[in-house]
Design a protein around this motif. Structure first.
Motif, mmCIF file in Angstrom:
data_model
loop_
_atom_site.group_PDB
_atom_site.id
_atom_site.type_symbol
_atom_site.label_atom_id
_atom_site.label_comp_id
_atom_site.label_asym_id
_atom_site.label_seq_id
_atom_site.Cartn_x
_atom_site.Cartn_y
_atom_site.Cartn_z
ATOM 1 N N MET A 41 40.893 40.329 53.718
ATOM 2 C CA MET A 41 41.314 40.275 55.104
ATOM 3 C C MET A 41 41.307 41.676 55.682
ATOM 4 S SD MET A 41 44.479 37.549 55.290
ATOM 5 C CE MET A 41 45.654 38.689 54.580
ATOM 6 N N PRO A 42 40.823 41.833 56.906
ATOM 7 C CA PRO A 42 40.987 43.124 57.567
ATOM 8 C C PRO A 42 42.470 43.389 57.801
ATOM 9 C CG PRO A 42 39.382 41.753 58.697
ATOM 10 C CD PRO A 42 40.096 40.873 57.723
ATOM 11 N N GLY A 43 42.822 44.626 58.073
ATOM 12 C CA GLY A 43 44.198 44.922 58.435
ATOM 13 C C GLY A 43 44.968 45.674 57.376
ATOM 14 N N ALA A 44 44.354 45.985 56.247
ATOM 15 C CA ALA A 44 45.027 46.789 55.225
ATOM 16 C C ALA A 44 44.187 48.019 54.955
ATOM 17 C CB ALA A 44 45.209 45.988 53.946
ATOM 18 N N ARG A 82 49.872 34.092 56.887
ATOM 19 C CA ARG A 82 48.650 34.067 56.087
ATOM 20 C C ARG A 82 48.731 35.178 55.039
ATOM 21 N NH1 ARG A 82 43.703 34.259 59.781
ATOM 22 N NH2 ARG A 82 44.355 32.117 60.157
ATOM 23 N N LEU A 83 48.723 34.803 53.772
ATOM 24 C CA LEU A 83 48.786 35.755 52.669
ATOM 25 C C LEU A 83 47.510 35.675 51.854
ATOM 26 C CD1 LEU A 83 52.434 35.053 51.431
ATOM 27 C CD2 LEU A 83 51.682 36.779 53.084
ATOM 28 N N GLN A 84 46.999 36.834 51.444
ATOM 29 C CA GLN A 84 45.839 36.876 50.559
ATOM 30 C C GLN A 84 46.255 37.514 49.245
ATOM 31 O OE1 GLN A 84 42.369 39.237 51.676
ATOM 32 N NE2 GLN A 84 41.039 37.665 50.822
ATOM 33 N N SER A 213 54.633 45.967 51.986
ATOM 34 C CA SER A 213 55.265 44.689 52.298
ATOM 35 C C SER A 213 55.529 44.491 53.782
ATOM 36 C CB SER A 213 56.580 44.561 51.514
ATOM 37 O OG SER A 213 56.344 44.538 50.124
ATOM 38 N N PHE A 214 54.969 45.364 54.626
ATOM 39 C CA PHE A 214 55.105 45.174 56.065
ATOM 40 C C PHE A 214 53.884 44.443 56.613
ATOM 41 C CE2 PHE A 214 58.356 48.301 55.383
ATOM 42 C CZ PHE A 214 59.336 47.938 56.299
ATOM 43 N N ALA A 215 54.137 43.416 57.383
ATOM 44 C CA ALA A 215 53.080 42.505 57.814
ATOM 45 C C ALA A 215 52.257 43.066 58.967
ATOM 46 C CB ALA A 215 53.685 41.165 58.226
ATOM 47 N N TYR A 216 51.029 42.581 59.019
ATOM 48 C CA TYR A 216 50.139 42.763 60.179
ATOM 49 C C TYR A 216 50.457 41.620 61.140
ATOM 50 C CZ TYR A 216 45.634 41.338 62.323
ATOM 51 O OH TYR A 216 44.653 40.902 63.151
ATOM 52 N N VAL A 217 50.660 41.914 62.419
ATOM 53 C CA VAL A 217 51.040 40.888 63.392
ATOM 54 C C VAL A 217 50.058 40.896 64.553
ATOM 55 C CG1 VAL A 217 52.850 40.038 64.927
ATOM 56 C CG2 VAL A 217 53.473 41.164 62.779
ATOM 57 N N LYS A 218 49.599 39.716 64.939
ATOM 58 C CA LYS A 218 48.697 39.590 66.087
ATOM 59 C C LYS A 218 49.169 38.444 66.966
ATOM 60 C CE LYS A 218 43.850 38.675 67.363
ATOM 61 N NZ LYS A 218 43.662 39.893 68.182
ATOM 62 N N GLU A 219 49.127 38.656 68.265
ATOM 63 C CA GLU A 219 49.481 37.617 69.216
ATOM 64 C C GLU A 219 48.275 36.716 69.468
ATOM 65 O OE1 GLU A 219 51.177 37.147 73.791
ATOM 66 O OE2 GLU A 219 50.380 39.053 73.087
ATOM 67 N N VAL A 226 50.845 36.288 61.378
ATOM 68 C CA VAL A 226 51.475 37.281 60.512
ATOM 69 C C VAL A 226 50.700 37.270 59.205
ATOM 70 C CG1 VAL A 226 53.573 37.886 59.261
ATOM 71 C CG2 VAL A 226 53.722 36.970 61.584
ATOM 72 N N ALA A 227 50.076 38.385 58.850
ATOM 73 C CA ALA A 227 49.194 38.406 57.686
ATOM 74 C C ALA A 227 49.503 39.598 56.789
ATOM 75 C CB ALA A 227 47.734 38.456 58.133
ATOM 76 N N MET A 228 49.314 39.397 55.483
ATOM 77 C CA MET A 228 49.556 40.470 54.541
ATOM 78 C C MET A 228 48.737 40.240 53.279
ATOM 79 S SD MET A 228 53.229 41.976 53.240
ATOM 80 C CE MET A 228 53.511 40.874 51.859
ATOM 81 N N ILE A 229 48.208 41.334 52.704
ATOM 82 C CA ILE A 229 47.546 41.266 51.406
ATOM 83 C C ILE A 229 48.589 41.542 50.333
ATOM 84 C CG2 ILE A 229 45.847 42.367 49.902
ATOM 85 C CD1 ILE A 229 44.104 42.815 52.347
ATOM 86 N N VAL A 230 48.674 40.657 49.354
ATOM 87 C CA VAL A 230 49.657 40.768 48.279
ATOM 88 C C VAL A 230 48.922 41.112 46.989
ATOM 89 C CG1 VAL A 230 51.467 39.599 46.975
ATOM 90 C CG2 VAL A 230 51.141 39.070 49.416
ATOM 91 N N GLY A 231 49.158 42.306 46.468
ATOM 92 C CA GLY A 231 48.501 42.743 45.240
ATOM 93 C C GLY A 231 49.333 42.399 44.018
#
Length: 280
Positions: A41-44, A82-84, A213-219, A226-231
């Motif tokens: 996912m983009p955003g990280a 959305r978590l990856q 652990s801080f999320a990416y947020v898009k309206e 709310v999206a985040m990559i979880v390693g």
């Protein structure tokens, strides 16, 4: 008094204010995390292993494999989480089980007695659910923006299960500027009637969790994404392991059933900011 910030102002602060909790570049914030991507996912900025933090007192496994966790009973600002799930080399982990749970707009968790105000939600399962990651490592839940309660900043809990020994327990955090706008302007979040006592900057668990652990947020048009990559380190053993707590039992296995990733019905969706939808 209502916040002078507009919703758009709050989102703009997410990208540029470290105190807001995003800690992401403006370029990363502008990218939209896509469930159709074949890669990450983009955003990280980078792939990092997500630090494990406390499970907290409110976990149990209701054995509900579902994408929509609102149960049609929880009102609030519609939100897609959305978590990856990836390993340390950024490779998506197919088949990972992901549980999430969080409080409702009033700051209450399902399934527990003796909460704020003496409220008992024993036997209820709202805002809890399980999904299994597909080939891209992505899971998606339809929920509401979480509320808050005394002593903690805004957060969503999650567990990632690779097996019974490799279990990552974490929390996902939100930008304070956006949370503050919602809590001061949107019912039923406004029911608290007073300000939060803990923000991201003075929440000990958020500090332990680090920027990972801080999320990416898009309206989006009708909700927030709310999206985040979880390693996750597949070779690691969790400090907490699998605990069923109030629900008990072993983690479910196998692929999600047909339709598990479907969008929520219009009956359970709510407008982005109920009652003040047109505000910008």
């Amino acid at each position: 008094m209502p916040s002078p910030l507009t919703r758009r102002d709050a989102l703009r602060l997410v990208a540029v204010t470290a105190a807001g909790g995003a800690l992401m570049t403006q370029k990363a914030f502008a990218q939209e995390a896509s469930a159709e991507t074949t890669g990450l996912m983009p955003g990280a900025d980078v792939c990092v292993l997500t630090p494990e933090v406390t499970e907290g007192p409110y976990y149990f496994d209701p054995k509900l494999e579902r994408a929509d966790i609102t149960e049609g009973t929880q009102t609030g600002v519609a939100t897609t989480v959305r978590l990856q799930i990836v390993d340390g080399s950024c490779k998506p982990i197919e088949g990972a089980r992901v549980d999430i749970w969080h409080c409702n707009a009033e700051g209450l968790y399902s399934g527990y007695a003796n909460q704020t105000g003496g409220i008992d939600t024993t036997g209820q399962t709202f805002l809890r659910g399980t999904q299994f990651a597909g080939a891209t490592g992505i899971v998606e839940f339809q929920t509401i923006y979480p509320g808050w309660y005394a002593g903690r900043t805004t957060h969503i809990h999650f567990k990632v299960f690779l097996d019974e020994k490799t279990v990552l327990t974490g929390q996902l955090f939100f930008p304070d500027a956006l949370s503050q706008f919602i809590y001061q302007n949107v019912e039923p979040y406004t029911a608290h009637g007073h300000d939060r006592d803990v923000l991201n900057a003075n929440d000990n668990i958020a500090s332990q969790a680090t920027r990972a652990s801080f999320a990416y947020v898009k309206e989006l048009e009708e909700r927030y994404l709310v999206a985040m990559i979880v390693g996750v380190d597949p070779a690691a053993q969790s400090a907490t392991g699998f605990s069923g707590a109030a629900g008990g039992g072993e983690p479910p296995s196998g692929p999600p059933p047909d339709g598990a990733m479907s969008a929520p019905s219009t009956e359970t969706s709510v407008s982005l900011v109920p009652g003040i939808k047109g505000i910008r």
